[in-house]
Write a protein that holds these residues in place. Structure first.
Motif, PDB file in Angstrom:
ATOM      1  N   ASP A  17      52.656  21.569  34.362  1.00 16.56           N
ATOM      2  CA  ASP A  17      52.532  21.287  32.927  1.00 16.56           C
ATOM      3  C   ASP A  17      53.294  20.036  32.499  1.00 16.56           C
ATOM      4  O   ASP A  17      53.481  19.795  31.309  1.00 16.56           O
ATOM      5  N   HIS A  18      53.738  19.263  33.443  1.00 16.84           N
ATOM      6  CA  HIS A  18      54.488  18.038  33.145  1.00 16.84           C
ATOM      7  C   HIS A  18      53.586  17.043  32.398  1.00 16.84           C
ATOM      8  O   HIS A  18      52.385  16.961  32.665  1.00 16.84           O
ATOM      9  N   PRO A  19      54.127  16.283  31.422  1.00 14.69           N
ATOM     10  CA  PRO A  19      53.312  15.272  30.726  1.00 14.69           C
ATOM     11  C   PRO A  19      52.610  14.297  31.673  1.00 14.69           C
ATOM     12  O   PRO A  19      51.518  13.807  31.360  1.00 14.69           O
TER      13      PRO A  19
ATOM     14  N   SER B 103      51.089  14.975  34.275  1.00 13.35           N
ATOM     15  CA  SER B 103      49.916  15.601  34.894  1.00 13.35           C
ATOM     16  C   SER B 103      48.656  15.413  34.057  1.00 13.35           C
ATOM     17  O   SER B 103      47.568  15.785  34.496  1.00 13.35           O
ATOM     18  N   ARG B 104      48.780  14.791  32.875  1.00  8.45           N
ATOM     19  CA  ARG B 104      47.650  14.727  31.941  1.00  8.45           C
ATOM     20  C   ARG B 104      46.896  13.407  31.981  1.00  8.45           C
ATOM     21  O   ARG B 104      45.842  13.269  31.360  1.00  8.45           O
ATOM     22  N   ALA B 105      47.417  12.416  32.676  1.00 15.40           N
ATOM     23  CA  ALA B 105      46.763  11.099  32.699  1.00 15.40           C
ATOM     24  C   ALA B 105      47.235  10.344  33.940  1.00 15.40           C
ATOM     25  O   ALA B 105      48.241  10.717  34.549  1.00 15.40           O
TER      26      ALA B 105
ATOM     27  N   ASP C 214      55.493   4.628  33.791  1.00 20.56           N
ATOM     28  CA  ASP C 214      55.644   6.080  33.677  1.00 20.56           C
ATOM     29  C   ASP C 214      56.575   6.610  34.770  1.00 20.56           C
ATOM     30  O   ASP C 214      57.481   7.404  34.498  1.00 20.56           O
TER      31      ASP C 214
ATOM     32  N   ASP D 229      61.760  18.808  34.654  1.00 24.60           N
ATOM     33  CA  ASP D 229      60.869  17.667  34.420  1.00 24.60           C
ATOM     34  C   ASP D 229      61.135  16.518  35.383  1.00 24.60           C
ATOM     35  O   ASP D 229      60.658  15.399  35.172  1.00 24.60           O
TER      36      ASP D 229
ATOM     37  N   HIS E  79      51.611  19.465  40.478  1.00 22.83           N
ATOM     38  CA  HIS E  79      50.727  18.310  40.282  1.00 22.83           C
ATOM     39  C   HIS E  79      51.218  17.152  41.152  1.00 22.83           C
ATOM     40  O   HIS E  79      52.378  16.749  41.076  1.00 22.83           O
TER      41      HIS E  79
END
Length: 295
Positions: free
Chosen positions: A176-178, A180-182, A188, A238, A256
């Protein structure tokens, strides 16, 4: 001069390895009383107590600690000398092999390796030892039969090697780490704190040097001595963990994984052994089994 009972060498090897009369008796298929009598004989022969009581267990004396590796080498040399030079019978092979490897290798490739060894040579015991440095002393002195690693100047020049697989470093975060969304950019990657698995001789592909060339730097919040620990911390926080992709496959379930967003060189993981074991048929068989398991 009386000739010493060389059968006692094998008994001594097992006793010093197990550090317990009961465990040694079980391994040698003897009764505890018979093993106690053997220990008493060894104490007379060596003039040393060898194992002494400490609380509820036994600990080796200084001389026993000094003898342990020498005795093991003598027993292994004797077994090799008396082993037939041809016609390896795997079903009858009774032997222990020690493999030194980094964490992740065992978890990813170990199950198939153990399964095949058990099927083909049920009398063979595999002893896995965690690799924390690049020193090849264990291969030289015979305490290690096989080792995995990246061949470089730290490896002794006489050590034999055979490539197992090519690997690369990847970034890993919890599901659910940020990140993992893009797609992850170099900015980053540098913006989040990191957990680094580091030990002597490891440079992780010069990541920090390359980041510096990009006018970036990362914050290393914590350092651990293995990839398993790094992934455990990344799983519960995180932090970003940077680990080899192939040989941590079994450790990254539910996390991820992303490609490092700048060029990093790949590296070859090899199987290493001492040349004195080149012609040993049992060792040669095990080398092929390890290679197949990692293919």
């Amino acid at each position: 001069m009386s000739v010493p009972d060389l059968n006692l060498l094998h008994t001594l090897d097992v006793l010093l390895s197990e550090g317990s009369v009961v465990s040694a008796a079980r391994k040698l298929r003897l009764s505890p009383s018979a093993m106690s009598r053997a220990l008493a004989r060894l104490r007379i022969v060596t003039g040393d107590e060898l194992l002494v009581r400490a609380g509820r267990g036994l600990v080796p004396t200084p001389r026993a600690s000094e003898m342990r590796e020498k005795v093991r080498l003598l027993v292994e040399d004797a077994q090799a000398l008396l082993r037939p030079s041809s016609g390896l019978n795997l079903s009858a092979l009774a032997r222990a092999f020690t493999l030194r490897t980094s964490d992740g290798i065992i978890e990813t490739f170990g199950p198939s390796l153990v399964r095949r060894v058990h099927e083909e040579a049920p009398g063979v015991e595999l002893r896995f030892v965690r690799k924390l440095d690049k020193n090849s002393r264990g291969l030289r002195d015979g305490t290690i039969d096989l080792e995995t690693g990246v061949v470089d100047e730290a490896i002794g020049p006489e050590i034999r090697s055979r490539a197992l697989f090519v690997d690369r470093y990847v970034g890993v975060v919890h599901a659910d780490h940020p990140l993992s969304r893009a797609p992850v950019t170099a900015v980053d990657y540098a913006s989040w704190s990191h957990v680094v698995a580091w030990r002597e001789g490891m440079n992780l592909g010069d990541i920090d040097r390359i980041l510096g060339e990009l006018s970036l730097s990362r914050t290393i919040m914590t350092t651990v001595d293995g990839f398993s620990a790094a992934l455990a911390l990344a799983r519960g926080s995180d932090l970003i963990a940077t680990v080899p992709e192939k040989h941590t496959r079994a450790l990254r379930g539910g996390m991820h994984t992303f490609s490092i967003p700048f060029p990093l060189r790949e590296f070859t993981v090899s199987l290493l052994w001492h040349p004195r074991l080149d012609g040993d048929q049992g060792h040669r068989w095990l080398r092929e089994v390890v290679r197949d398991a990692c293919a």
